[in-house]
Design a protein around this motif. Structure first.
Motif, PDB file in Angstrom:
ATOM      1  N   VAL A 127       2.065   5.875   4.719  1.00 41.37           N
ATOM      2  CA  VAL A 127       3.004   5.260   5.628  1.00 41.37           C
ATOM      3  C   VAL A 127       2.251   4.362   6.690  1.00 41.37           C
ATOM      4  O   VAL A 127       1.359   4.815   7.469  1.00 41.37           O
ATOM      5  CB  VAL A 127       3.818   6.220   6.531  1.00 41.37           C
ATOM      6  CG1 VAL A 127       4.715   5.607   7.328  1.00 41.37           C
ATOM      7  CG2 VAL A 127       4.790   7.117   5.391  1.00 41.37           C
ATOM      8  N   PRO A 128       2.335   2.997   6.871  1.00 44.00           N
ATOM      9  CA  PRO A 128       1.785   2.432   7.796  1.00 44.00           C
ATOM     10  C   PRO A 128       2.031   2.539   9.363  1.00 44.00           C
ATOM     11  O   PRO A 128       1.023   2.277  10.055  1.00 44.00           O
ATOM     12  CB  PRO A 128       2.184   0.832   7.330  1.00 44.00           C
ATOM     13  CG  PRO A 128       3.594   1.200   6.591  1.00 44.00           C
ATOM     14  CD  PRO A 128       3.450   2.441   6.061  1.00 44.00           C
ATOM     15  N   ILE A 129       3.356   2.939   9.554  1.00 44.51           N
ATOM     16  CA  ILE A 129       3.532   3.009  10.948  1.00 44.51           C
ATOM     17  C   ILE A 129       4.134   4.549  10.675  1.00 44.51           C
ATOM     18  O   ILE A 129       5.299   4.525  10.328  1.00 44.51           O
ATOM     19  CB  ILE A 129       4.507   2.194  11.434  1.00 44.51           C
ATOM     20  CG1 ILE A 129       3.374   0.729  11.446  1.00 44.51           C
ATOM     21  CG2 ILE A 129       4.735   2.225  12.962  1.00 44.51           C
ATOM     22  CD1 ILE A 129       4.504  -0.510  11.834  1.00 44.51           C
ATOM     23  N   ASP A 130       3.768   5.571  11.510  1.00 42.58           N
ATOM     24  CA  ASP A 130       4.344   6.657  11.683  1.00 42.58           C
ATOM     25  C   ASP A 130       5.277   6.893  12.995  1.00 42.58           C
ATOM     26  O   ASP A 130       4.920   7.165  13.993  1.00 42.58           O
ATOM     27  CB  ASP A 130       3.207   7.862  11.823  1.00 42.58           C
ATOM     28  CG  ASP A 130       4.002   9.339  11.759  1.00 42.58           C
ATOM     29  OD1 ASP A 130       4.900   9.400  11.617  1.00 42.58           O
ATOM     30  OD2 ASP A 130       3.100  10.401  11.848  1.00 42.58           O
ATOM     31  N   ALA A 131       6.473   6.319  12.849  1.00 43.10           N
ATOM     32  CA  ALA A 131       7.274   6.288  13.905  1.00 43.10           C
ATOM     33  C   ALA A 131       8.747   6.557  13.498  1.00 43.10           C
ATOM     34  O   ALA A 131       9.002   5.942  12.363  1.00 43.10           O
ATOM     35  CB  ALA A 131       7.343   4.964  14.793  1.00 43.10           C
ATOM     36  N   ILE A 145       0.951  -1.126   0.016  1.00 40.99           N
ATOM     37  CA  ILE A 145       0.009  -0.113  -0.103  1.00 40.99           C
ATOM     38  C   ILE A 145       0.869   1.166  -0.173  1.00 40.99           C
ATOM     39  O   ILE A 145       0.543   2.213  -0.646  1.00 40.99           O
ATOM     40  CB  ILE A 145      -1.121  -0.003   1.268  1.00 40.99           C
ATOM     41  CG1 ILE A 145      -1.896  -1.073   1.202  1.00 40.99           C
ATOM     42  CG2 ILE A 145      -1.547   1.269   1.192  1.00 40.99           C
ATOM     43  CD1 ILE A 145      -2.974  -1.296   2.187  1.00 40.99           C
ATOM     44  N   PHE A 146       1.991   1.066   0.837  1.00 36.47           N
ATOM     45  CA  PHE A 146       2.709   2.402   0.747  1.00 36.47           C
ATOM     46  C   PHE A 146       3.557   2.660  -0.718  1.00 36.47           C
ATOM     47  O   PHE A 146       3.545   3.807  -1.087  1.00 36.47           O
ATOM     48  CB  PHE A 146       4.033   2.361   1.668  1.00 36.47           C
ATOM     49  CG  PHE A 146       5.106   3.185   1.611  1.00 36.47           C
ATOM     50  CD1 PHE A 146       5.037   4.484   1.946  1.00 36.47           C
ATOM     51  CD2 PHE A 146       6.215   2.759   0.825  1.00 36.47           C
ATOM     52  CE1 PHE A 146       6.073   5.308   1.891  1.00 36.47           C
ATOM     53  CE2 PHE A 146       7.344   3.621   0.780  1.00 36.47           C
ATOM     54  CZ  PHE A 146       7.345   5.090   1.190  1.00 36.47           C
ATOM     55  N   LEU A 147       4.013   1.360  -1.258  1.00 40.03           N
ATOM     56  CA  LEU A 147       4.620   1.594  -2.238  1.00 40.03           C
ATOM     57  C   LEU A 147       3.755   2.059  -3.697  1.00 40.03           C
ATOM     58  O   LEU A 147       4.393   3.173  -4.383  1.00 40.03           O
ATOM     59  CB  LEU A 147       5.108   0.287  -2.899  1.00 40.03           C
ATOM     60  CG  LEU A 147       6.260  -0.461  -2.041  1.00 40.03           C
ATOM     61  CD1 LEU A 147       6.438  -1.728  -2.519  1.00 40.03           C
ATOM     62  CD2 LEU A 147       7.608   0.175  -1.950  1.00 40.03           C
ATOM     63  N   PHE A 148       2.467   2.098  -3.371  1.00 38.77           N
ATOM     64  CA  PHE A 148       1.699   2.582  -4.600  1.00 38.77           C
ATOM     65  C   PHE A 148       0.967   3.861  -4.157  1.00 38.77           C
ATOM     66  O   PHE A 148       0.706   4.537  -5.030  1.00 38.77           O
ATOM     67  CB  PHE A 148       0.562   1.443  -4.861  1.00 38.77           C
ATOM     68  CG  PHE A 148       1.058   0.198  -5.762  1.00 38.77           C
ATOM     69  CD1 PHE A 148       0.883   0.422  -7.190  1.00 38.77           C
ATOM     70  CD2 PHE A 148       1.486  -0.978  -5.295  1.00 38.77           C
ATOM     71  CE1 PHE A 148       1.331  -0.567  -8.000  1.00 38.77           C
ATOM     72  CE2 PHE A 148       2.110  -1.950  -5.844  1.00 38.77           C
ATOM     73  CZ  PHE A 148       2.090  -1.681  -7.479  1.00 38.77           C
ATOM     74  N   THR A 149       0.855   4.160  -2.961  1.00 35.64           N
ATOM     75  CA  THR A 149       0.007   5.320  -2.614  1.00 35.64           C
ATOM     76  C   THR A 149       0.928   6.312  -1.735  1.00 35.64           C
ATOM     77  O   THR A 149       0.693   7.489  -1.512  1.00 35.64           O
ATOM     78  CB  THR A 149      -1.045   5.142  -1.630  1.00 35.64           C
ATOM     79  OG1 THR A 149      -0.758   4.282  -0.213  1.00 35.64           O
ATOM     80  CG2 THR A 149      -2.012   3.831  -2.551  1.00 35.64           C
ATOM     81  N   SER A 157      13.892   7.154  -0.415  1.00 34.35           N
ATOM     82  CA  SER A 157      13.767   7.758   0.891  1.00 34.35           C
ATOM     83  C   SER A 157      13.719   6.885   2.003  1.00 34.35           C
ATOM     84  O   SER A 157      13.993   5.494   1.735  1.00 34.35           O
ATOM     85  CB  SER A 157      12.402   8.245   1.029  1.00 34.35           C
ATOM     86  OG  SER A 157      11.497   7.499   0.834  1.00 34.35           O
ATOM     87  N   ALA A 158      13.845   7.171   3.068  1.00 31.09           N
ATOM     88  CA  ALA A 158      13.914   6.150   4.309  1.00 31.09           C
ATOM     89  C   ALA A 158      12.806   5.074   4.406  1.00 31.09           C
ATOM     90  O   ALA A 158      12.794   3.896   4.607  1.00 31.09           O
ATOM     91  CB  ALA A 158      14.323   7.066   5.681  1.00 31.09           C
ATOM     92  N   SER A 159      11.411   5.871   4.038  1.00 26.95           N
ATOM     93  CA  SER A 159      10.316   5.155   4.198  1.00 26.95           C
ATOM     94  C   SER A 159      10.581   4.087   3.017  1.00 26.95           C
ATOM     95  O   SER A 159       9.744   2.923   3.183  1.00 26.95           O
ATOM     96  CB  SER A 159       9.135   6.169   4.030  1.00 26.95           C
ATOM     97  OG  SER A 159       9.081   6.992   4.878  1.00 26.95           O
ATOM     98  N   LEU A 160      10.922   4.444   1.836  1.00 26.77           N
ATOM     99  CA  LEU A 160      10.777   3.550   0.652  1.00 26.77           C
ATOM    100  C   LEU A 160      11.793   2.435   1.117  1.00 26.77           C
ATOM    101  O   LEU A 160      11.546   1.152   0.881  1.00 26.77           O
ATOM    102  CB  LEU A 160      11.392   4.019  -0.572  1.00 26.77           C
ATOM    103  CG  LEU A 160      11.763   3.151  -1.755  1.00 26.77           C
ATOM    104  CD1 LEU A 160      10.583   2.427  -2.067  1.00 26.77           C
ATOM    105  CD2 LEU A 160      12.134   4.050  -3.050  1.00 26.77           C
ATOM    106  N   ILE A 161      13.055   2.623   1.647  1.00 24.81           N
ATOM    107  CA  ILE A 161      14.082   1.547   2.145  1.00 24.81           C
ATOM    108  C   ILE A 161      13.564   0.576   3.203  1.00 24.81           C
ATOM    109  O   ILE A 161      13.528  -0.477   3.035  1.00 24.81           O
ATOM    110  CB  ILE A 161      15.448   2.176   2.799  1.00 24.81           C
ATOM    111  CG1 ILE A 161      16.078   2.854   1.736  1.00 24.81           C
ATOM    112  CG2 ILE A 161      16.223   1.143   3.341  1.00 24.81           C
ATOM    113  CD1 ILE A 161      17.067   3.802   2.277  1.00 24.81           C
ATOM    114  N   ASN A 162      12.542   1.183   4.060  1.00 23.09           N
ATOM    115  CA  ASN A 162      12.060   0.540   5.336  1.00 23.09           C
ATOM    116  C   ASN A 162      11.128  -0.674   4.563  1.00 23.09           C
ATOM    117  O   ASN A 162      11.073  -1.682   4.824  1.00 23.09           O
ATOM    118  CB  ASN A 162      11.349   1.334   6.126  1.00 23.09           C
ATOM    119  CG  ASN A 162      12.483   2.028   7.225  1.00 23.09           C
ATOM    120  OD1 ASN A 162      13.830   1.381   7.190  1.00 23.09           O
ATOM    121  ND2 ASN A 162      12.171   3.249   7.641  1.00 23.09           N
ATOM    122  N   ASN A 163      10.096   0.069   3.806  1.00 19.44           N
ATOM    123  CA  ASN A 163       9.119  -0.815   3.114  1.00 19.44           C
ATOM    124  C   ASN A 163       9.555  -1.786   2.166  1.00 19.44           C
ATOM    125  O   ASN A 163       9.096  -3.012   2.029  1.00 19.44           O
ATOM    126  CB  ASN A 163       8.051  -0.013   2.573  1.00 19.44           C
ATOM    127  CG  ASN A 163       7.091   0.772   3.768  1.00 19.44           C
ATOM    128  OD1 ASN A 163       6.098   0.189   4.204  1.00 19.44           O
ATOM    129  ND2 ASN A 163       7.384   1.929   3.966  1.00 19.44           N
TER     130      ASN A 163
END
Length: 261
Positions: A109-113, A102-106, A211-217
């Motif tokens: 962020v599933p977890i905001d931390a 869901i994050f990759l397409f939209t 981004s950091a979010s992309l790496i984590n997901n």
């Protein structure tokens, strides 16, 4: 039959014990093997067996929920419910694998931390969980077995839907000899997940760069894909699966061992 829906010897034994304890009967552990069963030797038989076990256990929850059965102690209620509710994990796995996609397409962020806070909480939890599984399995639990267990979420979801809608399911006896063939249909969801992840990574990279979010997901989805690989490999025809499997290291000959000693 359990709930008049799906006959399964394990579920029948489960219900028998449930009613015996509800009537204040006591049970003891008898440390002697009185009967042996055959394990599934092919992927189709394994899938049918998993569905049968899941359907029987979930029928117990929806028809004879131990939490509300009179006569049981609270320890018995919790133990019976914990045993039968294992197959609800299919829904948990489905949610877990969906969040990074869901994050990759939209971009949601599933977890905001903060990443370090998440790692501080998640990594110890993951390692303690895996270590606990190793302890209770006498150190016989392997990554392929974890992959097969978690990847069976599609089977458990089908069983959950069948139990909730009270569909009648035929009893399928486990084959006594290994069946050969192409069972790739049973892993289409897992293959589709890999394709969606690859496409989603491209979309996310164009949207926000590395981004950091992309790496984590990406790491999250990559772990899920690694878990799915044993399941997908098992669904392939034997000839293809043997090519996809890693080549085991050759065992030393007795003469080589003696010379090394």
């Amino acid at each position: 039959e359990v709930g008049g829906m799906c006959a399964d010897s394990i579920a029948e034994d489960f219900v028998t014990g449930l009613f015996m304890h509800a009537k204040q009967w006591k049970s003891v552990y008898h440390a002697e093997v009185l009967a042996e069963g055959l394990a599934a030797e092919d992927f189709l038989s394994y899938s049918k067996q998993q569905f049968r076990w899941a359907r029987g256990a979930l029928d117990v929850i929806f028809r004879y929920n131990p939490l509300f059965m009179r006569g049981l102690t609270w320890a018995q209620r919790i133990q019976y419910l914990a045993s039968a509710s294992f197959y609800l994990s299919g829904a948990v796995v489905a949610i877990d694998i969906a969040l990074p996609v869901i994050f990759l397409f939209t971009g949601l962020v599933p977890i905001d931390a903060p990443g370090m806070l998440l790692a501080t909480i998640f990594l110890p939890y993951m390692f303690v969980t895996l270590y606990s599984i190793q302890l209770v399995s006498n150190y016989t639990f392997t990554f392929p077995s974890l992959g097969l267990s978690m990847s069976a979420f599609t089977i458990h979801l089908r069983a959950l839907w069948a139990a909730m809608t009270r569909q009648r399911s035929d009893f399928s006896v486990t084959a006594k000899a290994a069946l050969s063939g192409n069972f790739i249909k049973l892993s289409t969801v897992h293959i589709a997940y890999i394709v969606l992840t690859v496409v989603g990574v491209g979309i996310a990279f164009v949207r926000e760069g590395m981004s950091a979010s992309l790496i984590n997901n990406m790491a999250w989805a990559g772990l899920n894909i690694g878990i799915f690989i044993p399941f997908i490999r098992s669904s392939l025809p034997a000839r293809i699966a043997s090519r996809a499997a890693p080549t085991p290291a050759p065992r030393p000959q007795p003469s080589q061992v003696a010379s090394n000693v």
